[in-house]
Design a protein around this motif. Sequence first.
Motif, mmCIF file in Angstrom:
data_model
loop_
_atom_site.group_PDB
_atom_site.id
_atom_site.type_symbol
_atom_site.label_atom_id
_atom_site.label_comp_id
_atom_site.label_asym_id
_atom_site.label_seq_id
_atom_site.Cartn_x
_atom_site.Cartn_y
_atom_site.Cartn_z
ATOM 1 N N ALA A 246 9.914 88.812 -8.971
ATOM 2 C CA ALA A 246 10.692 89.729 -9.806
ATOM 3 C C ALA A 246 11.633 88.971 -10.735
ATOM 4 O O ALA A 246 11.809 89.340 -11.903
ATOM 5 N N ARG A 247 12.225 87.892 -10.225
ATOM 6 C CA ARG A 247 13.146 87.107 -11.053
ATOM 7 C C ARG A 247 12.399 86.422 -12.191
ATOM 8 O O ARG A 247 12.912 86.317 -13.309
ATOM 9 N N ALA A 248 11.179 85.962 -11.918
ATOM 10 C CA ALA A 248 10.381 85.312 -12.960
ATOM 11 C C ALA A 248 10.143 86.241 -14.140
ATOM 12 O O ALA A 248 10.039 85.793 -15.294
ATOM 13 N N ALA A 249 10.065 87.526 -13.872
ATOM 14 C CA ALA A 249 9.809 88.501 -14.933
ATOM 15 C C ALA A 249 11.043 88.787 -15.769
ATOM 16 O O ALA A 249 10.967 89.521 -16.760
ATOM 17 N N ARG A 250 12.197 88.232 -15.384
ATOM 18 C CA ARG A 250 13.441 88.484 -16.124
ATOM 19 C C ARG A 250 13.973 87.246 -16.840
ATOM 20 O O ARG A 250 15.067 87.278 -17.401
ATOM 21 N N THR A 389 8.536 64.147 -15.819
ATOM 22 C CA THR A 389 8.052 63.015 -16.602
ATOM 23 C C THR A 389 9.036 61.873 -16.396
ATOM 24 O O THR A 389 10.056 62.025 -15.711
ATOM 25 N N ALA A 390 8.765 60.747 -17.006
ATOM 26 C CA ALA A 390 9.670 59.608 -16.884
ATOM 27 C C ALA A 390 11.008 59.874 -17.546
ATOM 28 O O ALA A 390 12.008 59.213 -17.237
ATOM 29 N N LYS A 391 11.064 60.862 -18.446
ATOM 30 C CA LYS A 391 12.286 61.137 -19.190
ATOM 31 C C LYS A 391 13.038 62.376 -18.699
ATOM 32 O O LYS A 391 14.181 62.583 -19.084
ATOM 33 N N GLY A 392 12.399 63.216 -17.880
ATOM 34 C CA GLY A 392 13.096 64.411 -17.431
ATOM 35 C C GLY A 392 12.158 65.422 -16.823
ATOM 36 O O GLY A 392 10.928 65.244 -16.809
ATOM 37 N N PRO A 393 12.694 66.531 -16.319
ATOM 38 C CA PRO A 393 11.889 67.524 -15.607
ATOM 39 C C PRO A 393 11.091 68.419 -16.545
ATOM 40 O O PRO A 393 11.487 68.669 -17.690
ATOM 41 N N MET A 394 9.986 68.916 -16.046
ATOM 42 C CA MET A 394 9.216 69.929 -16.752
ATOM 43 C C MET A 394 9.932 71.269 -16.635
ATOM 44 O O MET A 394 10.641 71.542 -15.661
ATOM 45 N N VAL A 395 9.735 72.122 -17.638
ATOM 46 C CA VAL A 395 10.289 73.480 -17.614
ATOM 47 C C VAL A 395 9.188 74.454 -17.996
ATOM 48 O O VAL A 395 8.243 74.105 -18.723
ATOM 49 N N GLU A 396 9.323 75.681 -17.510
ATOM 50 C CA GLU A 396 8.335 76.692 -17.851
ATOM 51 C C GLU A 396 8.962 78.064 -17.713
ATOM 52 O O GLU A 396 9.780 78.314 -16.823
ATOM 53 N N ALA A 397 8.549 78.948 -18.590
ATOM 54 C CA ALA A 397 8.937 80.348 -18.517
ATOM 55 C C ALA A 397 7.800 81.179 -19.071
ATOM 56 O O ALA A 397 7.027 80.702 -19.907
ATOM 57 N N PRO A 398 7.671 82.421 -18.625
ATOM 58 C CA PRO A 398 6.605 83.275 -19.165
ATOM 59 C C PRO A 398 6.697 83.354 -20.685
ATOM 60 O O PRO A 398 7.761 83.654 -21.225
ATOM 61 N N PRO A 399 5.620 83.076 -21.403
ATOM 62 C CA PRO A 399 5.669 83.040 -22.872
ATOM 63 C C PRO A 399 6.191 84.321 -23.503
ATOM 64 O O PRO A 399 6.800 84.277 -24.576
ATOM 65 N N ALA A 400 5.970 85.462 -22.849
ATOM 66 C CA ALA A 400 6.441 86.713 -23.416
ATOM 67 C C ALA A 400 7.960 86.853 -23.327
ATOM 68 O O ALA A 400 8.560 87.638 -24.060
ATOM 69 N N LEU A 401 8.597 86.087 -22.422
ATOM 70 C CA LEU A 401 10.030 86.218 -22.203
ATOM 71 C C LEU A 401 10.806 85.068 -22.824
ATOM 72 O O LEU A 401 11.865 85.261 -23.402
ATOM 73 N N ALA A 402 10.329 83.865 -22.646
ATOM 74 C CA ALA A 402 10.908 82.672 -23.257
ATOM 75 C C ALA A 402 9.720 81.767 -23.571
ATOM 76 O O ALA A 402 8.942 81.454 -22.679
#
Length: 854
Positions: A246-250, A389-402
């Motif tokens: 549910a949080r992922a959807a927000r 990665t060697a330079k920092g963390p990966m990030v991800e969010a649902p494309p429709a939200l971010a």
Amino acid sequence: MKFNKLVIAMGMACGVILAGCNDSEDSTTPTEPETQLQAFAPNGLLKANIRRTTYGVPHIQADNLESLGFGSGYAQAQDNLCVLADGFIKANSQRSMYFGPHASIDFTTGQPTAEDNGNLISDFAYKALKIRAQAEEKWPQFSENSRALIQGFTSGYNQYLADVEAGKQTAEPFCGGQPWVKPIAPEDVVTYLFSIALLPGAANFLDLIFYANPGDAQEYMPRIVGPAPSQDQTAFVADMQSKLIARAARITTPETNPRGLGSNGWGLGKDKTENGKGMVLGNPHFPHTGNLRFWQSHITIPGHLDMMGGSLVGMPGPINIGFNKDLAWTHTFSTAEHFVMYNLELVSGDRMQYLFDGKPMPITKETVSILVNAGPAGMLVAEKDIYTTAKGPMVEAPPALAPFGWDDGSAFMIQDANMGNMDPVDHWLAMDMATNKEEFQQAFKDYDGVIFNNTMYADKEGNAFYIDDSTVPGLSESAVVLLKTSPDIKAAKAQAGFTILPGNTSLFSFDGPTPYARAPKLERTDFVQNSNDSFWSTNLNEPLTYFSPMYGPEAGQLSLRTRMGLSLMQDAAGADGKFSLEELEAAVLSNRSYLAELVLPDLIAQCDAQGSTPVVVSASLSKDVTSACTALKAWNGKQDNDSKGGALLREFAHQFSQTTMLTQGFDPANAATTPKTLTTDGSALVALAHSALNLEAAGFALDAPLGEMQFVEKSLPDGTPSGSRLPWPGSHNAEGGFNVFSTSLSGDDTLIPQYKYAPVMDVVTGKAMSSGLTAKGYQVRYGSSWMMAVNFTDEGPVARGILTYSESSNILTPAFADQSILYSSEKSFRPLLFKEADIAPAVVSTTELMLQKP
């Protein structure tokens, strides 16, 4: 916009003596200083003297840096133990272990008020940021001075805990005796400092770091490891998973300053002061509770260091904002960006590799674990895959939200210039020890440790100096040109609110911060100032231009608060246009409203012309604004406790739109006075009527004095209200105030409970009012904090100031509320006792600390 294709070609023995103010002070007699400043205590014997004067201010004296840190750690634990302990737990990814998975907790019942999995997400995200691992790796590499201060601070904190256990000291009721309040190691302090350094950057992406994974389902889910689960454990896991989905959807695009950190700062040169010597006004706007609390102290190593001011709780000794006998400075939150989000071009058919200058680079998967207190289900081990990665963390969010997806073609990662920043302690220590402008500037050349701050400086010679040498990614000149000119890069930043660059080329890579030579800076003999607009407006007689967009915009519209500050700079100094110390204090505490000075005469004229004819607010609401007009006429021109109509002005400011209600637009050539001129289309009267309806619906009179509505009420240790409300003078950002306060709790990242009254709903939108009004009024949680005015004289610095929320978060001490009462009742600063002749008569307690290390 499609971001995916953004491509451009501790101790053995201790003696503690507590004495009254009439005891002999022979122990404080300075010893003959060494030629060189000593970092570590000789023979491992730590000694510190702490004299507390009125309002609980500690004056800490030692003969070496380690002992100074020892005294600071002890005194800070006396005053803010729970804040410190919570910070160490959070940075070390241990909140779930002690408090359970949810960050929203009712400590009167022990139950969550919202099943938000906030602790779980925070713990795993900080694991992905690797701040603990970096602290352990880098600790031996810290300078001797930093290691001495941090080791001493650790020993002082631990000694306080030992004294509490021995019954010699009384800890704060909320955390005293709790298992999460425990002895620390130097690496814990470093981990905490690394976490604070990330607040303006990667720490705003914890959700996106937690949810990042190369799969298309719920592979981000933590897994419970161990024996076959019980029924309670199965239920716990199912509930956790449903709430995480549910949080992922927000998820939304993160803000770069969600805590709303702000401040005002002035450095006045010899042409702007009555005595021709420098003056500094410090007015940081920070949360009144939590890990961003300021704490005042006076630190002395005879012959080497004598500095007074305020620091964020957890700074192991040095002063962040203050003065010595030669110079003074303050900070404000910079508009600069401290990280870059990179759009990675993935290797075809492989979501775990990306291209960089045509070569494949790995995305690393690592499984980490935390302990989770699952209540009836027991203490569980949760593990999760994180991706870096060697330079920092990966990030991800649902494309429709971010728009930060991870698919077959592209993915995103964050590189933060403050990651593992080892410079803050050294940087502020060098500033503390500087004796002139050149030495002060050398601190910025040698270190990149002020993290997210502008700096405004003045000295006894009458020099004024500004610099934004906050830690900004050190992009090449070629990359900076493209930041200014590329339509794709500019459009991506406009949409996201921060810089997004292609990650497939070294053209946009960086390995360190922008050097001193390329940072915006200005020397003047009249003034430098900042109220959280960019470097460009430091002094409009000499605008700063041609700097990297990473530092902020040039020639941009100024905030109403900046315009209020510039007005005060011109008209609050008396007939001679030059400030005295009294005039400087009066300026910041004037509580004027720039919005009112800009539009109120015209608004009242429109109000009079409207008469008793109702103003239509919505299809179902209208309002006769006669009483509102009368209330505004009764307003006394400032937002003080006795200011009738002050709340109506506040609500009007939150309904006001500069874009639609001012007819003359912004002009960079007249930046301090535009936009201006109130529209005559009736929209301002609608805003006024709307504001009046909101106040009356909440049960408040339109002409109620502000002091009957704006208040500070400290919480009891269990998070319930104390019932003691202090009337609180001060304005708000929306009004164009300077000495501003807010109802927002934003910026308190601790789990220490703070009571908050329920918001009042807007009569039109049905949503919580943007002013933060509650049924009790405006409950102040944020704003002016450590305030100081310093004037250099032939006899040395003369300073006045106040810590509005008081020195200590320990309800058992007078320093929990004494300065708050002073500000509430008198709206004034107090003398800052810097000279020995002023300190000695005001001493109320003396503590001699001594510890022989193993």
